[in-house]
Motif scaffolding. Structure first.
Motif, PDB file in Angstrom:
ATOM      1  N   ILE A  51       4.529 -13.104  17.432  1.00  0.00           N
ATOM      2  CA  ILE A  51       3.874 -11.713  17.602  1.00  0.00           C
ATOM      3  C   ILE A  51       2.597 -11.745  16.693  1.00  0.00           C
ATOM      4  N   ARG A  52       2.727 -12.304  15.345  1.00  0.00           N
ATOM      5  CA  ARG A  52       1.500 -12.193  14.484  1.00  0.00           C
ATOM      6  C   ARG A  52       0.478 -13.087  15.167  1.00  0.00           C
ATOM      7  N   GLU A  53       0.821 -14.378  15.688  1.00  0.00           N
ATOM      8  CA  GLU A  53      -0.072 -15.030  16.281  1.00  0.00           C
ATOM      9  C   GLU A  53      -0.776 -14.707  17.331  1.00  0.00           C
ATOM     10  N   ARG A  63      -5.014  -5.225  11.347  1.00  0.00           N
ATOM     11  CA  ARG A  63      -3.887  -5.324  10.326  1.00  0.00           C
ATOM     12  C   ARG A  63      -2.514  -5.557  11.127  1.00  0.00           C
ATOM     13  N   ILE A  64      -1.509  -6.140  10.400  1.00  0.00           N
ATOM     14  CA  ILE A  64      -0.291  -6.097  10.992  1.00  0.00           C
ATOM     15  C   ILE A  64       0.840  -5.982   9.616  1.00  0.00           C
ATOM     16  N   LEU A  65       1.635  -4.947  10.015  1.00  0.00           N
ATOM     17  CA  LEU A  65       2.784  -4.672   9.333  1.00  0.00           C
ATOM     18  C   LEU A  65       4.152  -5.115   9.977  1.00  0.00           C
ATOM     19  N   GLY A  66       4.849  -6.193   9.374  1.00  0.00           N
ATOM     20  CA  GLY A  66       6.227  -6.624  10.159  1.00  0.00           C
ATOM     21  C   GLY A  66       7.054  -6.518   9.109  1.00  0.00           C
ATOM     22  N   GLU A  67       8.330  -6.485   9.708  1.00  0.00           N
ATOM     23  CA  GLU A  67       9.513  -6.353   8.619  1.00  0.00           C
ATOM     24  C   GLU A  67       9.606  -7.600   7.709  1.00  0.00           C
ATOM     25  N   GLU A  68       9.600  -8.870   8.394  1.00  0.00           N
ATOM     26  CA  GLU A  68       9.822  -9.989   7.848  1.00  0.00           C
ATOM     27  C   GLU A  68       8.429 -10.456   6.897  1.00  0.00           C
ATOM     28  N   GLY A  69       7.368 -10.189   7.474  1.00  0.00           N
ATOM     29  CA  GLY A  69       6.060 -10.861   6.946  1.00  0.00           C
ATOM     30  C   GLY A  69       5.169  -9.923   6.040  1.00  0.00           C
ATOM     31  N   GLY A  70       5.875  -8.472   5.961  1.00  0.00           N
ATOM     32  CA  GLY A  70       5.046  -7.522   4.948  1.00  0.00           C
ATOM     33  C   GLY A  70       3.521  -7.452   5.675  1.00  0.00           C
ATOM     34  N   GLU A  71       2.683  -6.871   4.638  1.00  0.00           N
ATOM     35  CA  GLU A  71       1.632  -6.324   5.582  1.00  0.00           C
ATOM     36  C   GLU A  71       0.245  -7.321   4.671  1.00  0.00           C
ATOM     37  N   VAL A  78      -7.085  -0.364  12.962  1.00  0.00           N
ATOM     38  CA  VAL A  78      -6.016  -0.769  13.668  1.00  0.00           C
ATOM     39  C   VAL A  78      -5.042  -1.301  13.299  1.00  0.00           C
ATOM     40  N   ARG A  79      -3.799  -0.784  13.188  1.00  0.00           N
ATOM     41  CA  ARG A  79      -2.595  -1.735  12.455  1.00  0.00           C
ATOM     42  C   ARG A  79      -1.203  -1.679  13.453  1.00  0.00           C
ATOM     43  N   TRP A  80      -0.975  -2.913  13.673  1.00  0.00           N
ATOM     44  CA  TRP A  80       0.188  -3.239  14.358  1.00  0.00           C
ATOM     45  C   TRP A  80       1.404  -3.121  13.606  1.00  0.00           C
ATOM     46  N   ILE A  81       2.547  -2.497  14.093  1.00  0.00           N
ATOM     47  CA  ILE A  81       3.827  -2.152  13.411  1.00  0.00           C
ATOM     48  C   ILE A  81       4.812  -2.924  14.008  1.00  0.00           C
ATOM     49  N   VAL A  82       5.467  -3.994  13.568  1.00  0.00           N
ATOM     50  CA  VAL A  82       6.311  -4.851  14.204  1.00  0.00           C
ATOM     51  C   VAL A  82       7.643  -4.871  13.846  1.00  0.00           C
ATOM     52  N   ASP A  83       8.728  -4.698  14.533  1.00  0.00           N
ATOM     53  CA  ASP A  83      10.067  -5.129  14.121  1.00  0.00           C
ATOM     54  C   ASP A  83      10.282  -6.340  14.932  1.00  0.00           C
ATOM     55  N   HIS A 208       8.932   2.221   8.916  1.00  0.00           N
ATOM     56  CA  HIS A 208       8.154   2.332   9.988  1.00  0.00           C
ATOM     57  C   HIS A 208       8.486   1.434  11.162  1.00  0.00           C
ATOM     58  N   TRP A 209       8.714   0.164  11.016  1.00  0.00           N
ATOM     59  CA  TRP A 209       8.978  -0.787  12.067  1.00  0.00           C
ATOM     60  C   TRP A 209      10.140  -0.345  12.792  1.00  0.00           C
ATOM     61  N   ASP A 210      10.890   0.603  12.343  1.00  0.00           N
ATOM     62  CA  ASP A 210      12.108   1.038  13.032  1.00  0.00           C
ATOM     63  C   ASP A 210      11.819   2.016  14.018  1.00  0.00           C
ATOM     64  N   PHE A 211      11.024   2.913  13.632  1.00  0.00           N
ATOM     65  CA  PHE A 211      11.018   4.146  14.360  1.00  0.00           C
ATOM     66  C   PHE A 211       9.283   4.382  15.130  1.00  0.00           C
ATOM     67  N   ALA A 212       8.400   3.480  14.707  1.00  0.00           N
ATOM     68  CA  ALA A 212       7.025   3.693  14.985  1.00  0.00           C
ATOM     69  C   ALA A 212       6.803   3.571  16.437  1.00  0.00           C
TER      70      ALA A 212
END
Ligand code: IPD
Ligand code: CA
Ligand code: CA
Ligand code: CA
Length: 262
Positions: A51-53, A63-71, A78-83, A208-212
């Motif tokens: 997803i990040r790639e 910007r990307i915030l993801g559960e496994e890779g942090g922010e 613009v920020r992508w919020i990823v589970d 945030h990544w659970d409910f965004a």
């Protein structure tokens, strides 16, 4: 917004297809995180990397915030919020309720959300002001349901201390509602509410990544999303239901969780 939704949906579908293909042989490679019950598989990480790639290939300064890779810090609005897998325990056991969840936030507001449930062939989508959708079907949450007849979903965190409190709260809620469900994916619970398959959802200690993404699907279906004691939804508490039921469940949960967010 349509462009954000299209890109998010394409990426969530690609990640979901990869996970479906690799789950039978690779889901057993597991590590633990915050507690022995808090697991992450090699495929949670692979999904987030994919997803990040894809996001950065299309939109290199976001910007990307993801559960496994942090922010990663950055200047973009613009920020992508990823589970990458919401419902990892279901995924591990071969249960179908796990999802790839991707939300796009602009200046702090979620404008697009996708929750792909590959093992069920269902993709929930929403963009701000444009309704909530399950494929081509427009979603509307259930309305006018009294608390005593509400089917309420909830979830439990991974720490023993938090679970003990959550168990005490759910024991108080259960006799006051139709029934309780614990599906194992916050994102699917909230999308199920949007689709009228549940009436309400609450959980203490989600992220945030659970409910965004699912939160936008729910609000676009007519539901209200918030926290406790009149606060907005946050990792401290998430509560979702149609107006009316929301307030009644809020007041019950607020009386059972008297402490305020710190
Ligand atoms: C979990 C699921 C679960 C909820 C937990 C979450 P994960 O996410 O959404 O339903 O009860 O609080 O942490 O770890 O499977 O991505
Ligand atoms: Ca997790
Ligand atoms: Ca999650
Ligand atoms: Ca996850």
């Amino acid at each position: 917004m349509t462009d954000f939704l299209k890109l998010a949906e394409d990426i969530a579908r690609e990640a979901g297809d990869m996970l479906l293909a690799k789950r039978p042989t690779m889901s057993g490679e597991v590590e633990t995180k915050s507690s022995p019950t808090d697991v992450v598989t090699i495929l949670d990480k692979a999904s987030e990397e994919l997803i990040r790639e894809r996001v950065l290939a299309a939109r290199p300064s976001d910007r990307i915030l993801g559960e496994e890779g942090g922010e990663e810090p950055g200047e973009s609005d613009v920020r992508w919020i990823v589970d990458p897998i919401d419902g990892t325990v279901n995924f591990l056991y071969g249960l179908p309720d796990w999802a790839v969840s991707i939300a796009v936030e602009v200046s702090g507001q979620v404008v697009a959300g996708v929750v792909n449930v590959p093992a069920r062939g269902e993709v929930f989508t929403a963009s701000l002001g444009d309704g909530a959708w399950l494929g081509a079907e427009r979603l509307r949450c259930n309305t006018g349901v009294p608390l005593a007849q509400a089917l309420v979903a909830t979830g439990f965190g991974y720490s023993k201390v938090r679970r003990a409190v959550q168990g005490e709260v759910v024991a108080q809620v259960l006799p006051r509602v139709r029934d309780i469900r614990r599906g194992g994916s916050c994102a699917i619970d909230i999308c199920s509410l949007a689709a009228g398959r549940l009436d309400a959802y609450y959980e203490r200690g989600v992220n945030h990544w659970d409910f965004a993404a699912a939160g936008l699907v729910a609000t676009e279906s007519g539901a209200r999303l918030g926290g406790l004691h009149g606060r907005p939804v946050s990792p401290y508490f998430a509560l979702c239901a149609a107006p009316g039921l929301f307030e009644d469940l809020h007041d019950l949960l607020a009386s059972l969780n008297p402490e305020r967010d710190t």
